[in-house]
Design an enzyme around this catalytic site. Structure first.
Site, PDB file in Angstrom:
ATOM      1  N   GLU A  49     -22.317 -18.487 -18.348  1.00 18.69           N
ATOM      2  CA  GLU A  49     -21.091 -18.463 -17.559  1.00 18.69           C
ATOM      3  C   GLU A  49     -20.119 -17.394 -18.048  1.00 18.69           C
ATOM      4  OE1 GLU A  49     -17.479 -21.456 -16.101  1.00 18.69           O
ATOM      5  OE2 GLU A  49     -19.016 -22.181 -17.496  1.00 18.69           O
ATOM      6  N   HIS A  57     -14.171 -18.990 -20.442  1.00 19.26           N
ATOM      7  CA  HIS A  57     -14.992 -19.075 -21.652  1.00 19.26           C
ATOM      8  C   HIS A  57     -15.018 -17.742 -22.411  1.00 19.26           C
ATOM      9  CE1 HIS A  57     -16.075 -23.064 -20.242  1.00 19.26           C
ATOM     10  NE2 HIS A  57     -16.207 -22.501 -19.049  1.00 19.26           N
ATOM     11  N   GLU A 117     -14.520 -22.196  -8.919  1.00 15.88           N
ATOM     12  CA  GLU A 117     -15.852 -22.527  -9.449  1.00 15.88           C
ATOM     13  C   GLU A 117     -16.876 -21.943  -8.480  1.00 15.88           C
ATOM     14  OE1 GLU A 117     -16.753 -23.846 -12.218  1.00 15.88           O
ATOM     15  OE2 GLU A 117     -15.179 -25.182 -12.987  1.00 15.88           O
ATOM     16  N   HIS A 125     -14.533 -19.257 -12.836  1.00 22.05           N
ATOM     17  CA  HIS A 125     -15.558 -20.026 -13.546  1.00 22.05           C
ATOM     18  C   HIS A 125     -16.834 -20.129 -12.706  1.00 22.05           C
ATOM     19  CE1 HIS A 125     -13.072 -21.743 -16.887  1.00 22.05           C
ATOM     20  NE2 HIS A 125     -12.120 -21.309 -16.072  1.00 22.05           N
TER      21      HIS A 125
END
Length: 221
Positions: free
Chosen positions: A23, A9, A140, A77
């Site tokens: 995030e 992101h 993640e 992430h």
């Protein structure tokens, strides 16, 4: 060896947002620390898809890695959706090398972060995994919308643990060797740090500690 580190992101895309966290900020923090750790190893070139808060298309992230001829691509992430724990992903149709790298890196991260649910090694059709021409893994790291996970993610030490797990996984997967370090020659001098030369004693102690790490005998006066 060229390694591309991708902080998920950025810019107008904050990623998942909850519990006072974004995030995009967490991923950048983790990736920067991974890069610092990997630069301690021989023959490693660390490249980043972003080093600040900017938006980059997913396809462009993969294209960056392809252009420089990277040997490995890692995308970091933070999860969301009400679960808890850590999981990793490789492309749906991976080669044997990528599978082996995921096995090693996933295991090292789980060990590094300690008492966290292991959600498993998974596969997905994510763009950064599909479009990269080298082995690629996406991680993640806990759930930003889970109060317990978020509390961990607010800890700088825990973020460092995540980074160390990623770095150690890469080190083991690729058999990297640490650069030789040379201690400074001891000239017999004792370095004195004057507290009065700083705004507070903590600053003086910080400098003294840095000198000690470099091998200089030091006292605070």
């Amino acid at each position: 060896m060229k390694i591309v580190l991708d902080a998920g992101h950025g810019g107008h895309d904050p990623g998942a947002v909850a519990n006072g966290l974004k995030e995009k900020d967490l991923t950048l923090c983790i990736v920067r620390h991974i890069g610092r750790l990997l630069r301690e190893y021989e023959g490693v070139e660390v490249h980043y898809t972003r080093t600040d808060d900017r938006f980059i298309e997913l396809s462009e992230r993969a294209a960056m890695a392809n252009r420089i001829g990277a040997n490995f691509f890692l995308s970091v992430h933070i999860n969301a959706g009400g679960g808890t724990g850590f999981e990793s992903f490789i492309f749906n149709n991976p080669d044997t090398k990528t599978i082996a790298y995921q096995n090693v890196i996933h295991g090292e991260i789980v060990r590094a972060i300690g008492n966290v649910k292991d959600r498993g090694k998974k596969r997905a059709n994510y763009a950064v995994l599909r479009e990269t021409k080298m082995p690629a893994i996406l991680t993640e790291n806990l759930f930003i919308d889970n109060a317990g996970d978020a509390a961990k993610l607010k800890s700088d030490e825990f973020l460092s643990q995540i980074a160390r797990g990623h770095a150690q996984g890469i080190v083991r997967a690729f058999g990297l060797k640490k650069k030789a370090t040379t201690q400074p020659k001891d000239d017999g001098k004792l370095y004195r740090v004057q507290v009065g030369g700083f705004s507070d004693r903590k600053n003086a102690e910080r400098l003294a500690e840095e000198l000690k790490k470099k091998g200089y005998p030091t006292i605070i006066v």
